[in-house]
Design an enzyme around this catalytic site. Structure first.
Site, short mmCIF file in Angstrom:
data_model
loop_
_atom_site.label_atom_id
_atom_site.label_comp_id
_atom_site.label_asym_id
_atom_site.label_seq_id
_atom_site.Cartn_x
_atom_site.Cartn_y
_atom_site.Cartn_z
CD GLU A 270 37.89 40.68 43.35
OE1 GLU A 270 36.53 41.28 44.02
OE2 GLU A 270 37.97 40.22 42.73
CG HIS A 294 44.49 43.14 41.60
ND1 HIS A 294 44.82 44.10 42.06
CD2 HIS A 294 43.25 42.72 41.62
CE1 HIS A 294 43.62 45.23 42.30
NE2 HIS A 294 42.78 43.98 42.31
CD GLU A 295 42.07 39.67 40.73
OE1 GLU A 295 40.83 39.56 41.19
OE2 GLU A 295 41.78 40.69 39.04
CG HIS A 298 40.54 41.01 45.83
ND1 HIS A 298 40.02 41.94 46.56
CD2 HIS A 298 40.76 41.72 44.37
CE1 HIS A 298 40.11 42.94 45.49
NE2 HIS A 298 40.70 43.05 44.42
CD GLU A 317 38.74 46.45 43.88
OE1 GLU A 317 40.20 45.62 43.74
OE2 GLU A 317 38.22 45.68 43.63
CG ASP A 375 28.07 48.69 38.09
OD1 ASP A 375 29.13 47.60 38.25
OD2 ASP A 375 27.24 47.60 36.68
CE1 TYR A 383 40.92 47.05 41.00
CE2 TYR A 383 38.97 49.11 40.95
CZ TYR A 383 39.70 47.96 41.37
OH TYR A 383 38.23 46.93 40.66
#
Length: 610
Positions: A270, A294-295, A298, A317, A375, A383
């Site tokens: 995003e 979705h993006e 954001h 998320e 990560d 999410y």
């Protein structure tokens, strides 16, 4: 060992002592050495007049010189030893002055091994004409691009001047301004006036073309895919308008899309003004363009209101998944929102039960990440568990017409800020002050702090899912005679329903080989180009130990690097003794051409089977 910040367990920076207020990049792109070289000008504000240190995050950066911007005098700095994935703390001694405003210049160079940057050869692009560079700074990779306070708690505007080969286009997560030719180079200037966290700084340099797809949107891609991308993402303005209706005005001005080469590790990223997307979305029927919703979302939930540390990632998320599906409901119907949410619940169940384990600490909605590379904690949990909480609250409090005003008020309350879960919950209670007793019935500790699946499952409308379940049940219970199955079984199914049909079969018992063969004969699943369908079909074949699926799966993971696809397929192959050596060999042969994040995560997945 240098201590990490008391406010963000994944950063060395100390914005509580001295905080960055603006960042200006002046960099040259060197494709030969695979480095960015130049300087960054950092403006900062001391939190007290006697503050003497500016503390920054770095990783594998060569710090050449630090100077005072106004006087040009050298400034003493200390670059500490590296600490695991977190890089090296950079401490800069601030000039003794009465003013709390400081501006320093850091001359530096990135490393060819920068985890924020992927340098592609011409052969790794679609056009095979020129080299290509793109960045990916989330979660904590911005520190390998620029010395910064690499915490989402720190938001600042930025500007940049990028010098790149004249035949290539440079783009950033900012508004494009001037381009000036200078011999075989061209300088590109950019300005991002809205404060953003460092993980949203983005850069791409490549042989790119563009097409207009809306009044505030261009789509950028290599010439070979730009027309397909323009078709695929033609609904972008409609999605933007729906998001504005839910969340308020779009403040970023420009909303462009960039289709990256296949090695991009995510479905989308995003970056403000320039969303990055994977070419695996180019299905030819717009069926996968919901990733763009979705993006787009954001732009409010994540970019405008931001989680204050990676531990509160669900705020970004979970809200984004929730609003993405709200946009879908306005464009495809409320039953589609529920249908998509059912698929999300299945993805969450797979992650919690099959990948991580129901007691794993990373299945907690607000995990403890002390000493943890974010990560490593990345999964569908923030999410889908976050989405489930919001959908449950919506149903508990009275439905969409009651809950949707909260979403807009939430954005208005916290825009341009970074917040944590407690601040979110406090505002929720404030907004629904007349329903505090209802909110008190929520088991907040279980939602936020306990591992496993959510304590409550939202009520889903199964009307679109029933056909998928019925067909899957017929296949599961069928005897040796499979002649009754035919192409008409799926003639009235959308691609979304076909995905769900395959997901249901994946959740069930292993299908015998003859059923897999017959299914492909009548439905032609192996030749479908929709990447979501292909992914699930390959997983189903691997689960049934179909030998031809091994090479098909290897081809698929080599064609694109989207972690949503490649990691489960590698895990599936590693679980099968026949496929495992081929998967390991394939990984070793292709590791250097992968995005560094993808390569690192697959290596960890493979090692789990040792």
């Amino acid at each position: 060992m240098a201590a990490l910040s008391p406010n963000d367990p994944c950063s060395f920076s100390r914005p509580d002592v001295c905080q960055l207020t603006h960042l200006h990049l002046d960099l040259d792109v060197d494709f030969v050495e695979k480095v960015l070289r130049g300087k960054v000008v950092l403006s900062a504000k001391k939190k007290s007049a006697d503050a003497r240190l500016l503390v920054l995050d770095t990783r594998d950066l060569k710090i050449v010189r630090v100077t005072d911007e106004s006087s040009g005098a050298d400034i003493v700095f200390t670059l500490h030893d590296a600490v695991q994935a977190f890089g090296s703390k950079l401490e800069i001694s601030l000039p003794a002055a009465s003013s709390t405003e400081v501006k320093i210049v850091i001359e530096y160079e990135t490393s060819p091994q920068s985890t924020a940057l992927q340098w592609l050869s011409a052969q790794q692009t679609a056009g095979k004409r020129h080299e290509f560079l793109f960045s990916q700074c989330q979660a904590i990779h911005a520190r390998s691009l620029v010395p910064c306070q690499d915490s989402p708690a720190v938001k600042m505007p930025y500007s940049a001047k990028i010098s790149a080969p004249s035949q290539l286009v440079a783009l950033m997560s900012a508004v494009r301004q001037e381009q000036v030719a200078n011999g075989n180079k061209r300088s590109h200037t950019f300005s991002q006036e809205v404060p953003i966290p460092s993980y949203l700084i983005a850069l791409v340099v490549g042989d790119l073309d563009s097409r207009r797809i809306g009044p505030r949107s261009l789509v950028w891609a290599e010439k070979e895919t730009v027309e397909a991308a323009a078709f695929e993402f033609s609904e972008t303005e409609a999605m933007l308008a729906e998001a504005e209706g839910l969340l308020g005005p779009y403040v970023w001005g420009v909303y462009d899309l960039l289709v990256l080469p296949p090695s991009f590790p995510y479905g989308g990223m995003e970056n403000p003004c320039l969303t990055f997307v994977t070419p695996t979305l180019l299905a030819g029927d717009r069926s996968l363009a919901t990733v763009v919703a979705h993006e787009i979302t954001h732009s409010w939930t994540g970019n405008l209101v931001t989680n204050s540390s990676p531990e509160h990632f669900w705020l970004n998320e979970g809200h984004t998944m929730f609003v993405e599906r709200k946009i879908a409901s306005r464009m495809r119907g409320e039953n589609f929102r529920h249908f998509d949410a059912i698929g999300g619940w299945k993805d969450l169940s797979y992650t919690v039960k099959d990948v991580l384990g129901v007691e794993h600490p990373f299945t907690v909605l607000v995990p403890c990440l002390n000493g943890v590379d974010p990560d490593d904690a990345f999964s569908t949990v923030p999410y889908e568990k976050g989405h489930s909480l919001l959908m449950y609250l919506e149903q508990l409090l009275g439905g969409p017409e009651i809950f949707e005003p909260f979403l807009r008020a939430y954005i208005d309350e916290f825009k341009y800020k970074s917040i944590d879960t407690n601040e979110w919950k406090t505002f929720l209670y404030k907004f629904f002050k007349n329903q505090s007793k209802v909110l008190d019935t929520v088991d907040w500790n279980a939602w936020f702090n306990l591992p496993g699946m959510p304590p409550v499952k939202p009520n889903f409308d199964h009307s679109l899912a029933d056909a998928c379940q019925s067909l899957a049940s017929l296949w599961s219970s069928a005897s040796d005679d499979l002649s009754a199955f035919c192409a008409d079984d799926i003639a009235n199914m959308s691609s979304f329903q076909l995905r769900e049909f395959l997901s249901i079969l994946l959740d069930g018992s292993v299908l015998p080989e003859k059923k897999i063969i017959r299914m492909d004969e009548v439905y032609q699943l192996s030749v479908m180009q929709n990447s979501e369908i292909k992914f699930r079909w390959l997983r189903l074949c691997l689960k049934s130990h179909m030998q031809p699926a091994i090479q098909a799966a290897l081809d698929f993971v080599n064609q694109q690097g989207r972690m949503k696809f490649v990691r489960p397929l590698y895990r599936d192959m590693c679980e099968w003794s026949v496929a495992r050596p081929k998967a390991v060999s394939n990984y070793k042969a292709n590791e250097t051409s992968m995005h560094p994040l993808t390569a690192s995560m697959i290596a960890k997945d493979i090692s789990a089977f040792d």
